[in-house]
Design a protein around this motif. Structure first.
Motif, mmCIF file in Angstrom:
data_model
loop_
_atom_site.group_PDB
_atom_site.id
_atom_site.type_symbol
_atom_site.label_atom_id
_atom_site.label_comp_id
_atom_site.label_asym_id
_atom_site.label_seq_id
_atom_site.Cartn_x
_atom_site.Cartn_y
_atom_site.Cartn_z
ATOM 1 N N TYR A 1 21.171 -45.238 -38.433
ATOM 2 C CA TYR A 1 22.584 -45.286 -38.034
ATOM 3 C C TYR A 1 22.788 -44.583 -36.692
ATOM 4 O O TYR A 1 23.427 -45.119 -35.774
ATOM 5 C CB TYR A 1 23.438 -44.635 -39.121
ATOM 6 C CG TYR A 1 24.889 -44.431 -38.764
ATOM 7 C CD1 TYR A 1 25.834 -45.425 -38.988
ATOM 8 C CD2 TYR A 1 25.330 -43.226 -38.210
ATOM 9 C CE1 TYR A 1 27.180 -45.232 -38.660
ATOM 10 C CE2 TYR A 1 26.665 -43.027 -37.880
ATOM 11 C CZ TYR A 1 27.585 -44.029 -38.123
ATOM 12 O OH TYR A 1 28.906 -43.836 -37.789
ATOM 13 N N TYR A 2 22.247 -43.387 -36.559
ATOM 14 C CA TYR A 2 22.425 -42.630 -35.313
ATOM 15 C C TYR A 2 21.605 -43.212 -34.172
ATOM 16 O O TYR A 2 22.034 -43.168 -33.009
ATOM 17 C CB TYR A 2 22.088 -41.158 -35.540
ATOM 18 C CG TYR A 2 23.131 -40.454 -36.383
ATOM 19 C CD1 TYR A 2 24.401 -40.205 -35.875
ATOM 20 C CD2 TYR A 2 22.858 -40.066 -37.683
ATOM 21 C CE1 TYR A 2 25.378 -39.581 -36.638
ATOM 22 C CE2 TYR A 2 23.820 -39.433 -38.465
ATOM 23 C CZ TYR A 2 25.071 -39.193 -37.936
ATOM 24 O OH TYR A 2 26.036 -38.581 -38.697
ATOM 25 N N TYR A 3 20.437 -43.743 -34.461
ATOM 26 C CA TYR A 3 19.658 -44.401 -33.413
ATOM 27 C C TYR A 3 20.438 -45.592 -32.841
ATOM 28 O O TYR A 3 20.543 -45.755 -31.624
ATOM 29 C CB TYR A 3 18.323 -44.905 -33.961
ATOM 30 C CG TYR A 3 17.356 -43.840 -34.421
ATOM 31 C CD1 TYR A 3 17.471 -42.518 -34.012
ATOM 32 C CD2 TYR A 3 16.301 -44.170 -35.276
ATOM 33 C CE1 TYR A 3 16.579 -41.556 -34.429
ATOM 34 C CE2 TYR A 3 15.398 -43.213 -35.711
ATOM 35 C CZ TYR A 3 15.541 -41.905 -35.284
ATOM 36 O OH TYR A 3 14.651 -40.958 -35.712
ATOM 37 N N LEU A 4 20.965 -46.432 -33.731
ATOM 38 C CA LEU A 4 21.686 -47.616 -33.286
ATOM 39 C C LEU A 4 22.962 -47.246 -32.534
ATOM 40 O O LEU A 4 23.357 -47.933 -31.583
ATOM 41 C CB LEU A 4 22.024 -48.513 -34.479
ATOM 42 C CG LEU A 4 20.833 -49.198 -35.156
ATOM 43 C CD1 LEU A 4 21.282 -49.954 -36.398
ATOM 44 C CD2 LEU A 4 20.143 -50.157 -34.184
ATOM 45 N N ALA A 5 23.593 -46.155 -32.946
ATOM 46 C CA ALA A 5 24.835 -45.733 -32.289
ATOM 47 C C ALA A 5 24.620 -45.348 -30.826
ATOM 48 O O ALA A 5 25.569 -45.353 -30.036
ATOM 49 C CB ALA A 5 25.449 -44.554 -33.048
ATOM 50 N N GLU A 6 23.376 -45.037 -30.451
ATOM 51 C CA GLU A 6 23.073 -44.668 -29.070
ATOM 52 C C GLU A 6 23.078 -45.867 -28.133
ATOM 53 O O GLU A 6 23.267 -45.714 -26.926
ATOM 54 C CB GLU A 6 21.693 -43.989 -29.011
ATOM 55 C CG GLU A 6 21.669 -42.577 -29.527
ATOM 56 C CD GLU A 6 22.471 -41.640 -28.636
ATOM 57 O OE1 GLU A 6 22.024 -41.341 -27.518
ATOM 58 O OE2 GLU A 6 23.565 -41.226 -29.066
ATOM 59 N N HIS A 7 22.857 -47.051 -28.669
ATOM 60 C CA HIS A 7 22.757 -48.242 -27.811
ATOM 61 C C HIS A 7 24.128 -48.607 -27.261
ATOM 62 O O HIS A 7 25.098 -48.721 -28.020
ATOM 63 C CB HIS A 7 22.168 -49.409 -28.598
ATOM 64 C CG HIS A 7 21.642 -50.507 -27.738
ATOM 65 N ND1 HIS A 7 22.465 -51.295 -26.945
ATOM 66 C CD2 HIS A 7 20.373 -50.962 -27.531
ATOM 67 C CE1 HIS A 7 21.728 -52.183 -26.300
ATOM 68 N NE2 HIS A 7 20.451 -51.995 -26.622
#
Length: 273
Positions: free
Chosen positions: A19-25
């Motif tokens: 979730y947090y990885y994807l939110a960085e994009h």
């Protein structure tokens, strides 16, 4: 704006980190709360309605999504794929999986941490046809109703092991699946946002407080507070007796084989051969 993709599970497979990885994009907009549980009828937010759900997502991102692992607990929550199809018929699905025995142990350990499990691990998984820990780890069984409604082309299965060992390559695969820039360099990879090693048994006061803190605040705190600051007694990993492991291997074997056929992957890093 409704989501263009859903991370449907599995629980204890790294969905919080994803979730947090994807939110960085910059081209991906994640829901305000990690788990909306919108498509759960009785124990979720289905009654809130479509407009409430649409408000959970930003309107300026070409790819929008959420992570709700409860969507792949069909033994507990019936009708989820049907509801998803009624609202988001063209949605893409991401399913994060790991070694089934390891996921089962982690799930049990998490329940102990939350004060919801007092049984031994052996007792908790004794009835493999009814154990929540075991059934949540039967990945192909959980996927079947999604395959019937959405087909294989709209499903991406990734492993926790790959996300840990090769995060850049795994995220690039996910980015391509979502149709966003796969060249984006994510600087958060390598950080785990909910490590099982940090499990501590929380007392009643902690659970009381946690229920009263809004989810969006807890999500923000998770970014900055080290896990060793969490109060409570550390919950150790349970020992898996050889006979119990053999029983679990026999239970998971056919399901893993079906998942291999579906994905074309051998999952050779798993203990289920």
């Amino acid at each position: 704006m409704l989501p263009t993709f859903l991370v449907i599970g599995a629980m204890k497979c790294g969905t919080t980190s994803l979730y947090y990885y994807l939110a960085e994009h910059p081209q991906v907009g994640m829901s305000r709360r990690k788990e909306t549980d919108f498509f759960l009828a009785e124990h979720g937010n289905w009654a809130q309605g479509r407009d409430w759900y649409a408000r959970q997502f930003p309107d300026d991102a070409p790819a929008r999504g959420e992570c709700s692992p409860n969507y792949t607990k069909r033994h507990l929550f019936d009708g989820v794929p049907k509801r998803i199809a009624s609202v988001c018929p063209d949605v893409k699905l991401i399913y994060l999986v790991r070694d089934p025995i390891e996921r089962t142990v982690s799930h049990y350990q998490g329940s102990r941490q939350q004060g919801r499990e007092e049984r031994s691990f052996e007792a908790a998984v004794a009835n493999v046809e009814r154990s929540n820990y075991v059934l949540t780890s039967r990945y192909h069984m959980q996927l079947q109703p999604y395959l019937d409604r959405f087909g294989e082309a709209n499903l991406l299965v990734c492993t926790t092991e790959d996300l840990r060992a090769a995060p850049t390559e795994t995220l690039q695969r996910i980015y391509r699946f979502l149709g966003v820039d796969a060249a984006f360099e994510n600087r958060r990879t390598g950080r785990r946002f909910n490590p099982s090693a940090a499990k501590k048994k929380r007392g009643p006061w902690y659970r009381w407080l946690s229920r009263r803190v809004p989810q969006h605040i807890k999500d923000r705190l998770r970014l900055y507070l080290p896990f060793h600051w969490r109060p409570g007694e550390r919950v150790s990993r349970p020992r898996v007796a050889p006979a119990v492991r053999t029983r679990l291997e026999e239970t998971f074997g056919p399901d893993v084989e079906a998942l291999r056929t579906l994905t074309g992957r051998d999952f050779d890093m798993w203990s289920i051969q």
